[in-house]
Design a protein around this motif. Structure first.
Motif, PDB file in Angstrom:
ATOM      1  N   GLY A 116       0.813  -1.220   0.000  1.00  0.00           N
ATOM      2  CA  GLY A 116       0.000   0.000   0.000  1.00  0.00           C
ATOM      3  C   GLY A 116       0.838   1.258   0.000  1.00  0.00           C
ATOM      4  O   GLY A 116       2.036   1.236   0.309  1.00  0.00           O
ATOM      5  N   GLY A 117       0.205   2.384  -0.326  1.00  0.00           N
ATOM      6  CA  GLY A 117       0.904   3.659  -0.399  1.00  0.00           C
ATOM      7  C   GLY A 117       1.276   4.208   0.965  1.00  0.00           C
ATOM      8  O   GLY A 117       0.494   4.128   1.909  1.00  0.00           O
ATOM      9  N   THR A 118       2.467   4.783   1.065  1.00  0.00           N
ATOM     10  CA  THR A 118       2.930   5.434   2.286  1.00  0.00           C
ATOM     11  C   THR A 118       3.587   6.760   1.910  1.00  0.00           C
ATOM     12  O   THR A 118       4.087   6.917   0.794  1.00  0.00           O
ATOM     13  CB  THR A 118       3.956   4.563   3.038  1.00  0.00           C
ATOM     14  N   GLY A 119       3.582   7.713   2.841  1.00  0.00           N
ATOM     15  CA  GLY A 119       4.221   9.004   2.578  1.00  0.00           C
ATOM     16  C   GLY A 119       3.640   9.677   1.346  1.00  0.00           C
ATOM     17  O   GLY A 119       2.433   9.657   1.114  1.00  0.00           O
ATOM     18  N   ASP A 120       4.493  10.256   0.514  1.00  0.00           N
ATOM     19  CA  ASP A 120       4.022  10.939  -0.692  1.00  0.00           C
ATOM     20  C   ASP A 120       3.354   9.986  -1.671  1.00  0.00           C
ATOM     21  O   ASP A 120       2.541  10.400  -2.500  1.00  0.00           O
ATOM     22  CB  ASP A 120       5.179  11.667  -1.382  1.00  0.00           C
ATOM     23  N   ARG A 121       3.676   8.699  -1.585  1.00  0.00           N
ATOM     24  CA  ARG A 121       3.025   7.716  -2.462  1.00  0.00           C
ATOM     25  C   ARG A 121       1.550   7.536  -2.104  1.00  0.00           C
ATOM     26  O   ARG A 121       0.766   7.010  -2.898  1.00  0.00           O
ATOM     27  CB  ARG A 121       3.750   6.367  -2.382  1.00  0.00           C
ATOM     28  N   LYS A 133      -0.496  10.001  -1.672  1.00  0.00           N
ATOM     29  CA  LYS A 133      -1.259  11.158  -2.137  1.00  0.00           C
ATOM     30  C   LYS A 133      -2.332  10.728  -3.138  1.00  0.00           C
ATOM     31  O   LYS A 133      -2.241   9.669  -3.772  1.00  0.00           O
ATOM     32  CB  LYS A 133      -0.325  12.185  -2.789  1.00  0.00           C
ATOM     33  N   ASP A 134      -3.352  11.594  -3.286  1.00  0.00           N
ATOM     34  CA  ASP A 134      -4.478  11.302  -4.172  1.00  0.00           C
ATOM     35  C   ASP A 134      -4.027  11.009  -5.597  1.00  0.00           C
ATOM     36  O   ASP A 134      -4.594  10.156  -6.279  1.00  0.00           O
ATOM     37  CB  ASP A 134      -5.462  12.480  -4.199  1.00  0.00           C
ATOM     38  N   PHE A 135      -2.990  11.749  -6.071  1.00  0.00           N
ATOM     39  CA  PHE A 135      -2.572  11.615  -7.466  1.00  0.00           C
ATOM     40  C   PHE A 135      -1.496  10.541  -7.655  1.00  0.00           C
ATOM     41  O   PHE A 135      -1.015  10.315  -8.757  1.00  0.00           O
ATOM     42  CB  PHE A 135      -2.060  12.951  -8.013  1.00  0.00           C
ATOM     43  N   ALA A 136      -1.113   9.863  -6.558  1.00  0.00           N
ATOM     44  CA  ALA A 136      -0.103   8.802  -6.638  1.00  0.00           C
ATOM     45  C   ALA A 136      -0.782   7.451  -6.365  1.00  0.00           C
ATOM     46  O   ALA A 136      -1.829   7.159  -6.926  1.00  0.00           O
ATOM     47  CB  ALA A 136       1.019   9.085  -5.644  1.00  0.00           C
TER      48      ALA A 136
END
Length: 344
Positions: free
Chosen positions: A244-249, A251-254
């Protein structure tokens, strides 16, 4: 604060989401969750989020109806790719699935990557609680917090919620971010024109404490290094573990944020009657312990929110921040809809 009708708010917010392509069932679920957050006094995750979600849908960053790919499922644990669907719908459906798995296996875990903003985690943990289970929800978010000893935003506030059912006492519900306060609270203050924030709430770009809204850059971790440590572990459990996404990853656009839903069937761990007798006794023991001088009483986690919700349900009205209501009504007017009326 102003008061509005719960029913009217839910109906009109659902109508706004349907106008941008969300189906009726999902629109109603999202509206219910947003209004309930305000009913519980969590205004940073209430109707305020309507404008954000509508914008994300219009920009193509939030898929208006749930589209999920099951990546893994071994019966007890599942991993879903949410395909940037509504975070609140993904959270709702994944906890439903975790409860279903717990009924069969004693525990159910559903992890979702590729999500969107999932709102107040207490809602999901309480879904399991209402099903007579212990519910846990963990989530990652985009970078809003600097590490302990750092000054760059590299990690989310990574909230955690745990809800346990009781029978005769208040049912405890923990819902907390790993920051001192949720970022939305500072955002609300900024919209209200505040030039100062409470001491301990903000850091400037050098990582030094500030009370100036102008110099505010990020929120420090709650409990210092302990909150930072908790945020790192939530990053791992609710993100890294299943991709799963963490930090800046996150973000909505990532990649988008990710969530982990856990439901535990009490009967798999204990005799249910003994559990309910024991938890009621323990809560009573804690609440009846000796009070501090000038104390107004000992409260369970979530008790203040539960009292606000009960009072709101009884009156049929919910208190909201006027600027948050205006954001919703501005969208309604743009869509040629009737705005939500102020009752008081």
């Amino acid at each position: 604060m102003v008061k509005i009708s719960i029913q009217e708010a839910k109906e009109k917010i659902a109508a706004i989401f349907m106008e941008v392509g969300v189906n009726r069932e999902e629109a109603s679920i999202i509206a219910d969750m947003l209004v309930e957050a305000d009913q519980r006094g969590v205004h940073s995750h209430g109707i305020l989020c309507t404008a954000r979600y509508v914008k994300l849908i219009k920009e193509g960053k939030m898929i208006p109806n749930m589209s999920v790919k099951v990546v893994k499922d071994n019966g007890t644990v599942a991993v879903w790719d949410g395909n940037h669907s509504s975070g609140q719908i993904l959270g709702y459906r994944s906890m439903e699935e975790a409860i279903k798995k717990a009924k069969e296996h004693g525990i159910g875990v559903v992890c979702v990557k590729g999500a969107n903003h999932f709102g107040a985690l207490a809602y999901y943990a309480q879904m399991a609680q209402r099903a007579g289970m212990i519910g846990t929800a963990l989530g990652t978010g985009d970078s809003t917090m600097a590490p302990w000893g750092g000054c760059e935003k590299v990690i989310g506030n990574n909230p955690v919620s745990v809800a346990a059912p009781a029978r005769n006492e208040v049912s405890p519900v923990l819902d907390m971010a790993m920051t001192v306060v949720a970022n939305g609270k500072v955002s609300n203050m900024k919209r209200q024109g505040a030039t100062e924030i409470p001491e301990g709430w903000g850091l400037d770009r050098d990582g030094l404490p500030t009370t100036s809204m102008k110099d505010y850059y990020t929120i420090p971790p709650m409990a210092g290094y302990k909150g930072w440590g908790m945020a790192v572990m939530v990053d791992i459990l609710a993100g890294v573990l299943f991709g799963g996404g963490t930090g800046d990853r996150a973000k909505d656009f990532a990649d988008g944020p990710s969530i982990m839903m856990i439901a535990m069937d009490i009967s798999a761990f204990n005799d249910e009657e003994k559990y309910y007798n024991d938890i009621d006794a323990r809560i009573n023991e804690l609440k009846s312990s000796k009070k501090a001088k000038n104390s107004n009483g000992i409260l369970m986690p979530g008790e203040i929110e539960a009292n606000k919700f009960a009072a709101s349900q009884a009156s049929g009205l919910v208190e909201v921040l006027p600027e948050n209501l205006e954001m919703v009504n501005a969208i309604a007017r743009e869509m040629a809809m009737e705005p939500i009326a102020v009752i008081e």
